[in-house]
Design a protein around this motif. Structure first.
Motif, PDB file in Angstrom:
ATOM      1  N   LYS A 132      53.833  49.793  99.223  1.00  0.00           N
ATOM      2  CA  LYS A 132      53.598  49.874 100.756  1.00  0.00           C
ATOM      3  C   LYS A 132      54.163  48.241 101.146  1.00  0.00           C
ATOM      4  CE  LYS A 132      50.005  53.115 101.025  1.00  0.00           C
ATOM      5  NZ  LYS A 132      48.652  53.253 101.563  1.00  0.00           N
ATOM      6  N   PRO A 133      54.489  48.370 102.530  1.00  0.00           N
ATOM      7  CA  PRO A 133      54.964  46.995 102.816  1.00  0.00           C
ATOM      8  C   PRO A 133      53.759  46.056 103.158  1.00  0.00           C
ATOM      9  CG  PRO A 133      55.741  48.772 104.343  1.00  0.00           C
ATOM     10  CD  PRO A 133      54.873  49.477 103.229  1.00  0.00           C
ATOM     11  N   HIS A 134      54.165  44.864 102.890  1.00  0.00           N
ATOM     12  CA  HIS A 134      53.084  43.893 102.925  1.00  0.00           C
ATOM     13  C   HIS A 134      52.376  43.718 104.140  1.00  0.00           C
ATOM     14  CE1 HIS A 134      54.449  41.895  99.017  1.00  0.00           C
ATOM     15  NE2 HIS A 134      55.386  41.997  99.556  1.00  0.00           N
ATOM     16  N   VAL A 135      52.724  44.088 105.169  1.00  0.00           N
ATOM     17  CA  VAL A 135      52.189  44.033 106.579  1.00  0.00           C
ATOM     18  C   VAL A 135      51.055  45.207 106.612  1.00  0.00           C
ATOM     19  CG1 VAL A 135      52.447  44.432 108.969  1.00  0.00           C
ATOM     20  CG2 VAL A 135      53.916  42.990 107.686  1.00  0.00           C
ATOM     21  N   GLU A 136      51.347  46.201 106.073  1.00  0.00           N
ATOM     22  CA  GLU A 136      50.616  47.543 105.928  1.00  0.00           C
ATOM     23  C   GLU A 136      49.370  46.990 104.954  1.00  0.00           C
ATOM     24  OE1 GLU A 136      50.580  52.202 104.520  1.00  0.00           O
ATOM     25  OE2 GLU A 136      52.471  51.301 105.353  1.00  0.00           O
ATOM     26  N   TYR A 168      48.499  44.107 104.271  1.00  0.00           N
ATOM     27  CA  TYR A 168      47.399  43.165 104.890  1.00  0.00           C
ATOM     28  C   TYR A 168      46.707  43.824 105.866  1.00  0.00           C
ATOM     29  CZ  TYR A 168      46.477  39.100 107.623  1.00  0.00           C
ATOM     30  OH  TYR A 168      45.588  38.121 108.230  1.00  0.00           O
ATOM     31  N   ASP A 169      47.031  44.648 106.833  1.00  0.00           N
ATOM     32  CA  ASP A 169      46.316  45.210 107.739  1.00  0.00           C
ATOM     33  C   ASP A 169      45.331  45.945 107.130  1.00  0.00           C
ATOM     34  OD1 ASP A 169      48.099  44.092 109.675  1.00  0.00           O
ATOM     35  OD2 ASP A 169      49.010  45.908 110.214  1.00  0.00           O
ATOM     36  N   ARG A 170      45.441  46.725 106.190  1.00  0.00           N
ATOM     37  CA  ARG A 170      44.392  47.622 105.240  1.00  0.00           C
ATOM     38  C   ARG A 170      43.364  46.607 104.879  1.00  0.00           C
ATOM     39  NH1 ARG A 170      46.111  49.405  99.617  1.00  0.00           N
ATOM     40  NH2 ARG A 170      45.311  47.380  99.473  1.00  0.00           N
ATOM     41  N   ASP A 171      43.680  45.360 104.190  1.00  0.00           N
ATOM     42  CA  ASP A 171      42.926  44.693 103.555  1.00  0.00           C
ATOM     43  C   ASP A 171      42.092  43.874 104.649  1.00  0.00           C
ATOM     44  OD1 ASP A 171      43.858  45.033 101.180  1.00  0.00           O
ATOM     45  OD2 ASP A 171      45.072  43.386 100.820  1.00  0.00           O
ATOM     46  N   GLN A 172      42.682  43.610 105.713  1.00  0.00           N
ATOM     47  CA  GLN A 172      41.842  43.091 106.706  1.00  0.00           C
ATOM     48  C   GLN A 172      40.762  44.079 107.337  1.00  0.00           C
ATOM     49  OE1 GLN A 172      41.729  39.823 107.798  1.00  0.00           O
ATOM     50  NE2 GLN A 172      43.002  39.682 105.968  1.00  0.00           N
TER      51      GLN A 172
END
Length: 179
Positions: free
Chosen positions: A102-106, A108-112
């Motif tokens: 998955k893209p890093h932004v996705e 990151y958003d999931r982790d946040q």
């Protein structure tokens, strides 16, 4: 092509140039309209040279020298460079991001989102722990009060027992029966 050695030098030059042009034409079409499902696309210049497909009118070039840019005439060198460029473009177009990554932004958003969920859970648990701590303190205080009350009642009962067992100076008289 079989019988290629029987061709004269000029005919061999024309054969190679027309074969390169035919192969490049197919690759240009793939670049413009997309690669059809199941179609072969060479991934290197060696694969390009050996590529053959009767239905497309593409034949194999036997000699590696037929795609040697340094020893070729300028017109053939141009076709060879174009072929190399087309192969690189088509290879790049076929590369897609792996579906398992998955893209890093996705990510990151999931982790946040997971961090926020865990923080809410921790706050809820802290509140529950505080409430349980208060309830425990009240229970301990109530137990201590009951223990104190029990001790006071026991002392009072012991005092009353002692007072019943002490002579008070009063005597009980029993009434006699009339004879």
């Amino acid at each position: 092509m079989t019988g290629e050695s029987k061709l004269g030098n000029a005919a061999r030059v024309n054969f190679v140039d027309s074969t390169l042009e035919a192969k490049n034409s197919v690759l240009r079409q793939y670049r413009e309209t997309g690669v059809p499902e199941g179609a072969y696309v060479p991934r290197s210049m060696t694969q390009y040279r050996l590529w053959e497909n009767e239905s497309l009118g593409i034949v194999r070039l036997g000699s590696p020298n037929s795609i040697n840019v340094k020893d070729s005439e300028p017109s053939r060198a141009k076709l060879i460079r174009e072929a190399s460029s087309l192969i690189v473009e088509l290879r790049a177009a076929e590369k897609r991001p792996s579906p398992k990554r998955k893209p890093h932004v996705e990510l990151y958003d999931r982790d946040q989102a997971e961090i926020r969920r865990l923080n809410r859970l921790v706050r809820g648990m802290a509140s529950t722990i505080q409430q349980l701590s208060n309830d425990l303190e009240m229970a301990i205080s109530g137990r201590d009060q009951m223990s104190s009350d029990f001790a006071n009642l026991k002392r009072e009962m012991d005092r009353l027992r002692r007072s019943l067992n002490q002579p008070s100076g009063l005597r009980l008289v029993k009434k006699k029966k009339d004879d």
